[in-house]
Design an enzyme around this catalytic site. Structure first.
Site, PDB file in Angstrom:
ATOM      1  N   ARG A 261       0.865  -1.172   0.000  1.00  0.00           N
ATOM      2  CA  ARG A 261       0.000   0.000   0.000  1.00  0.00           C
ATOM      3  C   ARG A 261       0.907   1.229   0.000  1.00  0.00           C
ATOM      4  O   ARG A 261       1.473   1.598   1.016  1.00  0.00           O
ATOM      5  CB  ARG A 261      -0.858  -0.018   1.275  1.00  0.00           C
ATOM      6  CG  ARG A 261      -2.043   0.935   1.277  1.00  0.00           C
ATOM      7  CD  ARG A 261      -2.607   1.081   2.691  1.00  0.00           C
ATOM      8  NE  ARG A 261      -1.778   1.982   3.470  1.00  0.00           N
ATOM      9  CZ  ARG A 261      -1.669   1.967   4.787  1.00  0.00           C
ATOM     10  NH1 ARG A 261      -2.330   1.087   5.521  1.00  0.00           N
ATOM     11  NH2 ARG A 261      -0.875   2.826   5.412  1.00  0.00           N
ATOM     12  N   HIS A 265      -3.656   4.662   4.459  1.00  0.00           N
ATOM     13  CA  HIS A 265      -4.775   3.708   4.504  1.00  0.00           C
ATOM     14  C   HIS A 265      -5.994   4.314   3.812  1.00  0.00           C
ATOM     15  O   HIS A 265      -6.594   3.695   2.936  1.00  0.00           O
ATOM     16  CB  HIS A 265      -5.106   3.350   5.947  1.00  0.00           C
ATOM     17  CG  HIS A 265      -6.372   2.575   6.090  1.00  0.00           C
ATOM     18  ND1 HIS A 265      -6.514   1.292   5.609  1.00  0.00           N
ATOM     19  CD2 HIS A 265      -7.573   2.912   6.619  1.00  0.00           C
ATOM     20  CE1 HIS A 265      -7.747   0.876   5.844  1.00  0.00           C
ATOM     21  NE2 HIS A 265      -8.411   1.833   6.452  1.00  0.00           N
ATOM     22  N   TYR A 274       3.536   5.607  11.768  1.00  0.00           N
ATOM     23  CA  TYR A 274       3.801   4.197  12.091  1.00  0.00           C
ATOM     24  C   TYR A 274       4.709   3.452  11.113  1.00  0.00           C
ATOM     25  O   TYR A 274       5.000   2.284  11.331  1.00  0.00           O
ATOM     26  CB  TYR A 274       2.489   3.437  12.268  1.00  0.00           C
ATOM     27  CG  TYR A 274       1.524   3.550  11.090  1.00  0.00           C
ATOM     28  CD1 TYR A 274       1.704   2.769   9.949  1.00  0.00           C
ATOM     29  CD2 TYR A 274       0.442   4.421  11.125  1.00  0.00           C
ATOM     30  CE1 TYR A 274       0.829   2.867   8.876  1.00  0.00           C
ATOM     31  CE2 TYR A 274      -0.442   4.526  10.057  1.00  0.00           C
ATOM     32  CZ  TYR A 274      -0.247   3.746   8.936  1.00  0.00           C
ATOM     33  OH  TYR A 274      -1.101   3.843   7.876  1.00  0.00           O
TER      34      TYR A 274
HETATM   35  C1  LIG Z   1     -14.973  -5.634  11.299  1.00  0.00           C
HETATM   36  C2  LIG Z   1     -14.196  -4.393  11.061  1.00  0.00           C
HETATM   37  N1  LIG Z   1     -13.341  -3.966  12.009  1.00  0.00           N
HETATM   38  C3  LIG Z   1     -12.622  -2.849  11.832  1.00  0.00           C
HETATM   39  C4  LIG Z   1     -12.735  -2.117  10.678  1.00  0.00           C
HETATM   40  C5  LIG Z   1     -11.936  -0.815  10.500  1.00  0.00           C
HETATM   41  N2  LIG Z   1     -10.943  -0.981   9.455  1.00  0.00           N
HETATM   42  C6  LIG Z   1     -11.178  -0.547   8.198  1.00  0.00           C
HETATM   43  S1  LIG Z   1      -9.948  -0.965   7.163  1.00  0.00           S
HETATM   44  C7  LIG Z   1      -9.076  -1.725   8.373  1.00  0.00           C
HETATM   45  C8  LIG Z   1      -7.780  -2.382   8.043  1.00  0.00           C
HETATM   46  C9  LIG Z   1      -7.947  -3.394   6.969  1.00  0.00           C
HETATM   47  O1  LIG Z   1      -6.731  -3.940   6.610  1.00  0.00           O
HETATM   48  P1  LIG Z   1      -6.609  -4.984   5.419  1.00  0.00           P
HETATM   49  O2  LIG Z   1      -7.574  -6.093   5.618  1.00  0.00           O
HETATM   50  O3  LIG Z   1      -5.171  -5.371   5.335  1.00  0.00           O
HETATM   51  O4  LIG Z   1      -7.056  -4.200   4.115  1.00  0.00           O
HETATM   52  P2  LIG Z   1      -6.401  -2.903   3.468  1.00  0.00           P
HETATM   53  O5  LIG Z   1      -7.054  -1.717   4.105  1.00  0.00           O
HETATM   54  O6  LIG Z   1      -4.935  -2.947   3.714  1.00  0.00           O
HETATM   55  O7  LIG Z   1      -6.747  -2.965   2.029  1.00  0.00           O
HETATM   56  C10 LIG Z   1      -9.738  -1.622   9.590  1.00  0.00           C
HETATM   57  C11 LIG Z   1      -9.226  -2.128  10.880  1.00  0.00           C
HETATM   58  C12 LIG Z   1     -13.638  -2.579   9.713  1.00  0.00           C
HETATM   59  N3  LIG Z   1     -13.822  -1.934   8.563  1.00  0.00           N
HETATM   60  N4  LIG Z   1     -14.339  -3.721   9.927  1.00  0.00           N
END
Ligand SMILES: Cc1ncc(C[n+]2csc(CCOP(=O)(O)OP(=O)(O)O)c2C)c(N)n1
Ligand SMILES: Cc1ncc(C[n+]2csc(CCOP(=O)(O)OP(=O)(O)O)c2C)c(N)n1
Ligand SMILES: [Mg+2]
Ligand SMILES: [Mg+2]
Lengths: 371, 326, 326, 371
Positions: A261, A265, A274
């Site tokens: 990425r 985010h 971080y």
């Molecule tokens: C059940 C849930 N918990 C927390 C979140 C908040 N949240 C949104 S994105 C994220 C991180 C996701 O990481 P990843 O699965 O690696 O996907 P990326 O964003 O890197 O594409 C979090 C914790 C959420 N959307 N859903």
């Protein structure tokens, strides 16, 4: 005492090196015409341009939020272009490149992040389900859908396959693991496509897993593969193979697309808190677009004229997207009550009527809907 | 063609009808196949419709509801059995954030004809988690329809109506009444039946309206019989979301008093909502506040205490008395 | 020592105090470490207390609450951050069937000093699932305590009280108010603070009692200022389970009218419970039914509609008017 | 196309054959004295007797329900006896044999199934947590507890370990998989002990998993082992090794104890509806108690006198348990409000008082508490 864990380095399936050199892979032969390669290049450039435009639209207050796919174009375009018309994709919220491949208009994605709708397109029409924000939930939807494909008798030659996208963080969710298991037990025609972009917001891979993610699959009894997610050829070839595997009735596959990425985010995130800048610099060298450009330039399959034309098209796309975003019509207050239920619902009807009366009460007073 | 039958059998027969009528209807859940469910509600369906349509799932409620959503997206109409009320919660995320919202999220493009069958309520001498009444969680969740039944006749029709509804329907089954035998006519066609969102005056009366649903309807009727001082009108709500307030208000405006009884804890339970609405709409008709009789605001107790926890005849009558002595 | 500060900073400072006071206090959740949480509420704690006490967990809410229960069984006092209201639901099973019931299940042998911090409510222009108000689900669950704050002063004390409480406490943080700067005194010792289950009369008035909590307290106070016709008494509930009915009833008995405002959908929301109780206990004091002003019974809409969904000044004043025009 | 899944037969760790013969295992040496072996035999016989007494108490209406451990005595006694005083166990609801090893009185278990309490014993006192009925939930509690052990600095030589029990069906739950992952990421000192008794109520293993369950662990990056769960020696030795591994700070292990539920799921279940009698007959030949008895008899480590003494003790236990069960005092109505909260709670106090008044109102009327 024999309790040990194998710790070999995972094999990364790669067909195109960061320098743009082609590598043969015995299991994943790929025979693309020059036009097809140029098509992939164009997809990636346009998607990146659209994405950066969206980031800027957010900065200008036109969007509430944007989740940039910067750096993940190859994983998304490669896998997206592997899909057939009858296949169905279940995205998370960052799959703008896949959406592009499935013919979802950029403005439909913008509508979601602008706060105009919670959805924005017809899943059936595009073979592309709605974005799912609750991490991992869509992996079960994809598995259920694949179980439906089985029941329709649409497995076997010329059959349909399903693909579910999710991130490295999502592998920690119970739902994702339940999906792996339901898919395995039912031998469902679904491909689990994990974009491991190394980060789940601020958490690096070591907070999510002790071993490379593709290994998770073997514990559920189906194959797991790690592909270079910044290599559009490899992403395409491996996804194609896994989809074919599914279509033929051989069940699920987990693909871990190893990528990065490159941006924050989302537009509200500040990654400098971080992670170190050097990491980004390192990954820039593996950029998915420049490596395909190097390849096309090297083989002569793409010339300056072509690159310039794509860039110009990208500029036009940027402009178009900007316009379209700004002219997205706002929903109307009473839309709140629309489509809550598919069938008549006395209580919602009453609430809608009451609110309409309330809104109307301001009109006489010359005020604007109460605000 | 009335015959003596049970709620359990009537649901079974209703499911069979629904499956015969539409090949897209599927049954899924834990032990719904060969075993026919721990309450035998799906008995015989596996044998007659096969493993593709009656699916013994892995032991994972989130997986059950999550894959049911996927099946619905593919055009199926899954009927999921949650084995007991207390085991719904692993599926809360899929139910509340996905199932309930998908239609709205999609701007109406997606329909979610999924039924969650949940045996609920106490009184069967079970261990923890087998006697809960979680209906308020669902009634507070927009996008879901919530219904429950109190007799075989309703059970037979309403399960079929739930299956044919294009919205997600949570279908609560009063487990301690599963095996009680009463008269019902399990023939006839669906369109002759009352709509599933209508309440029913189960017994007419003039002095006080006693509202109940599911397992408490029988108790309410018994209370009405037992009370020689007051003429109690019993309304069986049937639909818990939306509630048929037309029927409720008409009754309360006639009687001037209302008592609502349910097994669930009183605080923030469904009775609160109904009491609040009645008060809002019938304020000048009310001779007393709406009285709530329900479970205490404690975890469901060990079974040797459940007769004290559950609102019984005496507690309901005490509630009726309070509506008069106020 | 009053200074201008924010709810976010006051919680941060309160957590720091709690961690300094008791080495058993842990912080856990998604992104609570180096990032300091997506709202920066745990900012600096990772740096000062280290990875063993400020734990970036895998992305799994059930895992967070489930392991927090285990840590509590081992004598720790975990404070879990649920990143957003809409992402609580994967943890519903651990929260409702385990965390809430463990003390009772054990006959009092086990204590569950676990805090769930949940930023909640809308108004921040977010995408789906980031603007929910799920407090009623918790208030309906026996065994939990539910509190929320409306200003930095309460935030500072109440987070510390939550951490020191031996019961599980769900601590709702009004996310759209996180960064508003108001006066607070973040010195002094915990025992000087009002108990966390007491409501507070935030503004005195004589004509109507306006009940609010969390993000709606500010709106309620603004409404009270704006209304030149009626003298509005504003009560900040602070504790949602149990509710401090002593304070509520005293106010309503004085004013004879009550309006309750919250962001959550009205149906089976907390307002229903409060309206029902007020009616039960203050029936003869009430000049009008308790009026509820809240979110509609629909999924939270896309953000371009949220100003219409959320009860604002006008909707609250409309509610007040209805309490008079009844 | 290289997408395939390894399908070798799992190795079953066995030290004692069904005929009672000892087998050496290079990784799991076990050196038990004759007295220790007799102790294990006694444990299993007594536990079985207690269990069958409980089944009969249920038939006589003294218990609401009972979940029999018949057939799983070796897995439970073997693993239970592997635990040290400072270790902590997190059971499901069928671990009567482990409870026995942890010194939990049979009557405390009966109290739960009689409906006298939802708990019944002090987890701290016995190093044995309360029974958990919601499938899989306790796996996370165990993992969190183990994270607490780490924070207490109680890992390393002489440290503490944690064990979590669960069934084959429980491996499908999201919680169990999240527990695997939390334990792996944190390298927590926890042993996951899965009693694969082949059935989750009416569902056989193939409805829960596509591959042997012990393999699940490797996907999360820690060792998984399959042990003969009807072999008390192997269950003891393997659990000991895994606990030691955990105590030494080497992280989690998954043990799949391959066994068989010889009885019904619970006293309300009717297994004839879903499984064939021949299966049970086959497993009777692998009975955990008779094989140890054969071994003891064969080596002379147990003689007829010993076996008779154990049987007599079992009879006395049965009698004692019957008595104790019948004399368990019923809880009192107002206990409903006890211990809902640890700290004062105005609302519950009010509700208790109101209910007390209500109950008292019947006393004057000469009725018995309203019933
Ligand atoms: C059940 C849930 N918990 C927390 C979140 C908040 N949240 C949104 S994105 C994220 C991180 C996701 O990481 P990843 O699965 O690696 O996907 P990326 O964003 O890197 O594409 C979090 C914790 C959420 N959307 N859903
Ligand atoms: C979350 C949840 N869902 C459903 C149930 C109902 N239930 C009780 S035991 C059981 C089967 C468990 O099988 P397994 O894990 O193999 O354990 P075993 O009973 O064989 O020891 C089921 C489905 C439950 N207790 N918890
Ligand atoms: Mg990621
Ligand atoms: Mg089993």
């Amino acid at each position: 005492m024999s309790i040990t864990t194998a710790q070999e380095e995972p094999e990364l399936i790669q067909l195109l090196t960061p320098d743009g050199e082609l590598r043969e892979h015995p299991d994943y032969p790929l025979d693309l015409t020059a036009a097809e390669k140029r098509g992939l290049y164009r997809d990636m450039v346009l998607v990146r341009r659209f994405d950066s435009e969206a980031v800027s639209l957010q900065r200008h207050g036109e969007l509430g939020l944007w989740a940039s796919l910067l750096g993940q174009e190859a994983a998304q375009v490669g896998s997206g272009r592997a899909l057939g018309a009858d296949d169905m994709a279940f995205p998370s919220y960052r799959e703008h490149g896949v959406a592009w491949c499935r013919g979802v208009a950029p403005k439909s994605l913008l509508a979601l992040f602008r706060g105009v709708t919670n959805g924005g397109w017809s899943p059936d029409e595009h073979g592309f389900h709605l974005y799912t924000i609750v991490i991992g939930a869509q992996t079960l939807h994809a598995t259920g859908y694949a179980m439906g494909v089985q029941r329709d008798g649409a497995v076997g030659d010329g059959g349909s396959a399903v693909i579910s996208y999710f991130g490295d963080g999502a592998t920690s969710q119970g739902d994702t693991n339940e999906a792996f298991n339901f898919a395995a037990v039912n031998n469902a025609p679904v491909v689990f496509f994990c974009q491991n972009n190394q980060w789940a917001i601020s958490e690096s891979n070591d907070r999510q897993t002790r071993v490379p993610l593709y290994r998770r699959a073997s514990g559920f009894g189906f194959p797991g593969l790690r592909v270079d997610g910044n290599d559009v050829f490899a992403s395409l070839a491996v996804t194609r193979a896994a989809l074919q595997h599914a279509r033929e009735g051989q069940g699920p596959t987990l693909i871990e697309a190893f990528t990065y990425r490159m941006g924050a985010h989302t537009t509200t995130d500040d990654p400098t808190r971080y992670r170190i800048a050097a990491e980004l610099e390192e990954w820039k060298l593996k950029d998915p677009i420049s490596r395909l450009r190097a390849h096309l330039a090297g083989t002569g399959e793409g010339d300056e004229e072509f690159f310039a034309a794509v860039d110009a098209e990208a500029e036009r796309l940027g402009e178009q997207v900007r316009q379209e975003c700004r002219s997205l019509p706002d929903p109307q207050p009473l839309d709140i009550f629309h489509e809550v239920y598919a069938e008549p619902h006395a209580h919602i009807d009453r609430q809608r009527a009451e609110f309409a009366d309330y809104l109307a009460s301001f009109e006489g007073a010359g005020a604007e809907g109460g605000r | 063609m009335a015959e003596k039958t049970t709620i359990g059998k009537a649901i079974n027969e209703g499911l069979r009808r629904a499956m015969e009528a539409d090949p897209k209807v599927l049954i899924m859940g834990e032990d719904v196949g060969k075993l026919g469910g721990v309450f035998r509600v799906t008995d015989g369906l596996y044998k007659d419709f096969g493993a593709d349509r009656v699916i013994d799932t892995p032991l994972a409620e989130s997986g059950i509801v999550g894959t049911a959503i996927g099946l619905a997206l593919r055009g199926y109409r899954p009927v999921c059995e949650i084995q007991f009320d207390g085991f719904f919660f692993p599926a809360a995320n899929q139910t509340f954030t996905q199932l309930a919202k998908m239609h709205q999220r999609s701007g109406g493009r997606i329909r979610m004809p999924v039924v969650l069958r949940i045996p609920y309520g106490g009184g069967i001498g079970a261990v923890e988690h087998h006697s809960e009444s979680p209906e308020a969680y669902f009634a507070h969740t927009a996008g879901l329809r919530v219904i429950t039944v109190a007799n075989p006749q309703d059970a037979f029709w309403m399960i079929q109506q739930a299956v044919s509804c294009d919205d997600p329907v949570v279908f609560f089954e009063p487990k301690r009444r599963y095996h009680e035998r009463t008269e019902a006519d399990l023939s006839g066609t669906l369109d002759s039946a009352t709509g599933m969102d209508a309440a029913r005056v189960a017994r007419s009366g003039t002095d006080v309206t006693l509202l109940a649903y599911g397992p408490m309807v029988k108790t309410a009727l018994q209370a009405a019989e037992a009370d020689t001082e007051h003429s109690i009108e019993v309304v069986d709500l049937r639909s818990l979301s939306p509630v048929d307030y037309g029927t409720v208000f008409a009754s309360v405006r006639r009687t001037g008093r209302a008592v609502i009884a349910h097994e669930a804890p009183v605080s923030a339970g469904l009775g609160a909502e109904i009491a609040a609405r009645i008060t809002e709409s019938c304020f000048y008709h009310l001779e007393a506040p709406v009285i709530r009789v329900g479970g205490f605001d404690t975890p469901y107790p060990p079974s040797r205490l459940e007769e004290h926890y559950l609102p019984d005849l005496d507690r309901v009558l005490d509630g009726v008395d309070r509506a008069f002595d106020f």
